[in-house]
Design an enzyme around this catalytic site. Structure first.
Site, PDB file in Angstrom:
ATOM      1  N   SER A 233     -10.685  26.771 -41.535  1.00  0.00           N
ATOM      2  CA  SER A 233     -10.674  26.749 -43.284  1.00  0.00           C
ATOM      3  C   SER A 233     -12.409  25.475 -43.411  1.00  0.00           C
ATOM      4  CB  SER A 233      -9.946  25.644 -44.252  1.00  0.00           C
ATOM      5  OG  SER A 233      -9.546  24.970 -43.414  1.00  0.00           O
ATOM      6  N   HIS A 263      -3.079  26.789 -37.685  1.00  0.00           N
ATOM      7  CA  HIS A 263      -4.145  26.194 -38.422  1.00  0.00           C
ATOM      8  C   HIS A 263      -2.961  25.894 -39.385  1.00  0.00           C
ATOM      9  CE1 HIS A 263      -7.451  23.994 -40.381  1.00  0.00           C
ATOM     10  NE2 HIS A 263      -7.614  24.393 -40.579  1.00  0.00           N
ATOM     11  N   HIS A 309      -3.109  19.380 -30.744  1.00  0.00           N
ATOM     12  CA  HIS A 309      -4.267  18.815 -31.480  1.00  0.00           C
ATOM     13  C   HIS A 309      -5.969  19.878 -30.603  1.00  0.00           C
ATOM     14  CE1 HIS A 309      -6.952  18.758 -34.817  1.00  0.00           C
ATOM     15  NE2 HIS A 309      -6.176  18.406 -35.619  1.00  0.00           N
ATOM     16  N   ARG A 318      -3.024  11.007 -40.375  1.00  0.00           N
ATOM     17  CA  ARG A 318      -1.856  11.737 -41.629  1.00  0.00           C
ATOM     18  C   ARG A 318      -0.813  11.824 -41.441  1.00  0.00           C
ATOM     19  NH1 ARG A 318      -5.121  17.467 -41.465  1.00  0.00           N
ATOM     20  NH2 ARG A 318      -4.582  17.128 -38.973  1.00  0.00           N
ATOM     21  N   ASP A 364       1.579  17.712 -39.202  1.00  0.00           N
ATOM     22  CA  ASP A 364       2.270  19.078 -39.779  1.00  0.00           C
ATOM     23  C   ASP A 364       3.702  19.034 -39.537  1.00  0.00           C
ATOM     24  OD1 ASP A 364       0.229  20.814 -41.459  1.00  0.00           O
ATOM     25  OD2 ASP A 364       0.050  20.983 -39.044  1.00  0.00           O
TER      26      ASP A 364
HETATM   27  N1  CMX Z   1       3.149  23.449 -28.149  1.00  0.00           N
HETATM   28  C1  CMX Z   1       2.484  24.384 -26.774  1.00  0.00           C
HETATM   29  N2  CMX Z   1       1.669  25.111 -25.894  1.00  0.00           N
HETATM   30  C2  CMX Z   1       0.973  24.156 -26.031  1.00  0.00           C
HETATM   31  C3  CMX Z   1       0.870  23.649 -27.571  1.00  0.00           C
HETATM   32  C4  CMX Z   1       2.367  23.199 -28.511  1.00  0.00           C
HETATM   33  N3  CMX Z   1       2.335  22.274 -29.452  1.00  0.00           N
HETATM   34  N4  CMX Z   1      -0.153  22.730 -27.487  1.00  0.00           N
HETATM   35  C5  CMX Z   1      -1.010  23.366 -26.906  1.00  0.00           C
HETATM   36  N5  CMX Z   1      -0.699  23.902 -26.000  1.00  0.00           N
HETATM   37  C6  CMX Z   1      -1.187  24.714 -25.160  1.00  0.00           C
HETATM   38  C7  CMX Z   1      -1.979  25.827 -25.690  1.00  0.00           C
HETATM   39  O1  CMX Z   1      -1.382  26.765 -26.636  1.00  0.00           O
HETATM   40  C8  CMX Z   1      -3.105  26.227 -25.046  1.00  0.00           C
HETATM   41  O2  CMX Z   1      -1.829  27.196 -23.824  1.00  0.00           O
HETATM   42  P1  CMX Z   1      -2.766  28.294 -23.158  1.00  0.00           P
HETATM   43  O3  CMX Z   1      -3.942  27.240 -21.734  1.00  0.00           O
HETATM   44  O4  CMX Z   1      -1.493  29.163 -22.547  1.00  0.00           O
HETATM   45  O5  CMX Z   1      -3.821  29.024 -24.101  1.00  0.00           O
HETATM   46  C9  CMX Z   1      -3.276  24.559 -23.886  1.00  0.00           C
HETATM   47  O6  CMX Z   1      -1.532  23.899 -24.516  1.00  0.00           O
HETATM   48  C10 CMX Z   1      -4.214  23.862 -24.292  1.00  0.00           C
HETATM   49  O7  CMX Z   1      -4.326  23.671 -25.757  1.00  0.00           O
HETATM   50  P2  CMX Z   1      -4.796  22.507 -25.477  1.00  0.00           P
HETATM   51  O8  CMX Z   1      -6.581  22.360 -25.410  1.00  0.00           O
HETATM   52  O9  CMX Z   1      -4.140  21.655 -25.769  1.00  0.00           O
HETATM   53  O10 CMX Z   1      -5.450  22.760 -27.426  1.00  0.00           O
HETATM   54  P3  CMX Z   1      -5.999  24.030 -28.265  1.00  0.00           P
HETATM   55  O11 CMX Z   1      -7.435  23.381 -28.746  1.00  0.00           O
HETATM   56  O12 CMX Z   1      -6.273  25.513 -27.429  1.00  0.00           O
HETATM   57  O13 CMX Z   1      -5.480  23.958 -29.657  1.00  0.00           O
HETATM   58  C11 CMX Z   1      -3.011  23.281 -31.334  1.00  0.00           C
HETATM   59  C12 CMX Z   1      -4.428  23.196 -30.569  1.00  0.00           C
HETATM   60  C13 CMX Z   1      -3.374  22.895 -32.666  1.00  0.00           C
HETATM   61  C14 CMX Z   1      -4.130  25.391 -31.974  1.00  0.00           C
HETATM   62  C15 CMX Z   1      -2.277  23.595 -30.136  1.00  0.00           C
HETATM   63  O14 CMX Z   1      -1.535  22.571 -30.020  1.00  0.00           O
HETATM   64  C16 CMX Z   1      -0.964  24.253 -30.867  1.00  0.00           C
HETATM   65  O15 CMX Z   1      -1.068  25.547 -31.308  1.00  0.00           O
HETATM   66  N6  CMX Z   1      -0.014  23.208 -31.649  1.00  0.00           N
HETATM   67  C17 CMX Z   1       1.361  23.914 -32.329  1.00  0.00           C
HETATM   68  C18 CMX Z   1       0.543  24.572 -33.205  1.00  0.00           C
HETATM   69  C19 CMX Z   1       0.284  23.635 -35.011  1.00  0.00           C
HETATM   70  O16 CMX Z   1       0.834  22.017 -35.323  1.00  0.00           O
HETATM   71  N7  CMX Z   1      -0.879  23.504 -35.360  1.00  0.00           N
HETATM   72  C20 CMX Z   1      -0.979  22.595 -36.810  1.00  0.00           C
HETATM   73  C21 CMX Z   1      -2.675  21.897 -35.699  1.00  0.00           C
HETATM   74  C22 CMX Z   1      -3.034  20.854 -37.225  1.00  0.00           C
HETATM   75  C23 CMX Z   1      -4.269  21.055 -37.700  1.00  0.00           C
HETATM   76  O17 CMX Z   1      -4.636  21.816 -37.914  1.00  0.00           O
HETATM   77  O18 CMX Z   1      -5.192  19.512 -38.236  1.00  0.00           O
END
Ligand code: CMX
Length: 426
Positions: A233, A263, A309, A318, A364
């Protein structure tokens, strides 16, 4: 006592001089490198932009103007905006002055409500919120001044004017989206005796049965305001603003990114996840049941919302702030107990799964639980409340960038063929 405008104005000359000298004396020094993995991997960790309002430390989480979030949760969201913009916590008189100024700017033109009412109830609240903000764009003082001709040195002034106008109106607009989208009856007028935060839930029509709703709203809107510059964002708002799109366009761009499930939409997904568990088990699941369910989710290719994250590598402060609040406000609520159970079980499952770099909860994992507990039972609206808050951070960053005369964003993209050639790959 200097108003927000004067307080910020008094900083600009030094800020410009400081950065001009830094770039003149050290402009060719290397601060990072980019790898093939980063180019294909969402530019994770790439040091290529500046944000002075806050930083996110992988271990400590959000640090606003050099101070950890845990030291700042007493601030109201408006005071947080002051801090983000100027670097200083406002004193009592400055806080009051800002409150008065926002109240004076809070009227929303009728055609914005018409825009909101014209959308079908199937529209997502984030789409309607963004449209309503774009409907206000005709009021942009930045665009009017730009069209009349102004120097780069002056950009920040109408940018701040627009920002204050938009911040002042955000609660009224979001509340109108809520009441219209969920067919809750007539819109509710702003209460001049309530502050910016409490007015949001007041105008939504959320009953305050405990007398602590205002406290929750203030905390929620404070902790979501800013999370450095690289998140989707903030980055989108920054990029649109760098083209001198006015603050209305820029915030709308940022909100479009906030609406993504990875996000800002994660808070909605997370609460739905919690409700789904309660529905499936008909009660609080046992640890084993939750463990098995988490695995089922992962095996189906879905993520567990509220965990992991892109930057953080420990529990999100948070989350901790909301947890402290919930411990006092609703320690016996079933959903809160479930959130705590998730905290006990999910990190272990994600560790076993072996993919996520951070297995701990983010904000979240609890934000939706608290809103639900306080009577905001429509998860699809949660990201809109996040948006009201995130506008503060996006706009503080935008005004600073206009003051710093930051040029248009234009990184260089390269092709796969170029990368292969560069690294000598076949
Ligand atoms: N559940 C399952 N798998 C997860 C996971 C979770 N909560 N968090 C990370 N992973 C997976 C990723 O999907 C990724 O898988 P692939 O290699 O198959 O693509 C792998 O672990 C590595 O990811 P990462 O480097 O640890 O995390 P990213 O930087 O790619 O993604 C985030 C970060 C937040 C999008 C991810 O942790 C996620 O999808 N979390 C759940 C959604 C969520 O809670 N989002 C809120 C974020 C808060 C904010 O925006 O401040």
């Amino acid at each position: 006592m200097a108003s927000l405008r004067d307080a910020f104005k008094s900083k600009i000359a030094n800020l410009r001089e400081d950065v001009d000298r830094l770039v003149a004396e050290h402009g060719d020094k290397v601060i990072g490198e980019s790898t093939v993995a980063q180019a294909y991997g969402g530019m994770r960790g790439l040091k290529c932009m500046v944000c002075d309002t806050s930083i996110v430390s992988p271990e400590k989480g959000l640090i606003l103007r050099g101070r950890p979030l845990s030291e700042l949760t007493h601030l109201s969201p408006e005071q947080t905006f002051f801090l983000l913009l100027t670097g200083d916590e406002p004193d009592e008189a400055q806080s009051k002055d800002l409150q008065t100024e926002l109240a004076a700017r809070s009227d929303v033109p009728g055609y914005v409500f018409d825009t909101i009412k014209a959308q079908p109830t199937s529209s997502h609240p984030m789409a309607v919120l963004t449209m309503a903000i774009l409907a206000l764009e005709d009021k942009s003082k930045f665009r009017a001044r730009y069209n009349d001709g102004m120097t780069k040195n002056e950009y920040w002034e109408p940018a701040l004017e627009d920002s204050l106008d938009l911040i002042a109106k955000m609660p009224t607009i979001a509340a109108a989206v809520y009441r219209t989208r969920y067919e809750l009856g007539d819109l509710i007028d702003r209460d001049p005796n309530l502050d910016w935060s409490a007015n949001l839930t007041h105008m939504m029509g959320v009953p305050d049965t405990t007398g602590t709703l205002g406290d929750l709203t203030r905390l929620y809107l404070m902790i979501h305001a800013d999370h450095e510059g690289g998140n989707v964002s903030a980055n989108l708002c920054h990029t649109a603003g760098s083209a001198l799109s006015d603050p209305y366009y820029s915030v709308a761009a940022g909100l479009c990114g906030l609406a993504g499930p990875l996000h800002g939409l994660a808070n909605q997904e997370c609460l739905r996840f919690h409700l789904g568990i309660m529905e499936r088990f008909g009660k609080l699941p046992t640890k084993q049941e939750l463990h098995d369910y988490a695995w089922e989710v992962l095996k189906s290719g879905r993520v567990i919302p509220g965990f992991g994250h892109a930057v953080l590598r420990d529990t999100d402060p948070r989350y901790t702030a909301l947890h402290d609040f919930a411990m006092k406000a609703c320690p016996d609520a079933e959903l809160f107990k479930l959130a705590d159970l998730m905290y006990e079980v999910v990190p272990g499952v994600l560790t076993e799964h072996g993919k996520a770099k951070n297995v701990n909860p983010n904000v979240d994992a609890l934000s939706g639980v608290l809103l639900y507990q306080y009577g905001v039972t429509q998860p699809r609206f949660y990201t809109a409340i996040f948006g009201v808050s995130r506008a503060l951070g996006m706009l503080a960053q935008l005004v600073i960038n206009r003051a710093m005369r930051t040029p248009i964003t234009r990184p260089k993209s390269v092709s796969t063929a170029w990368i292969k050639n560069q690294v000598g790959a076949k």
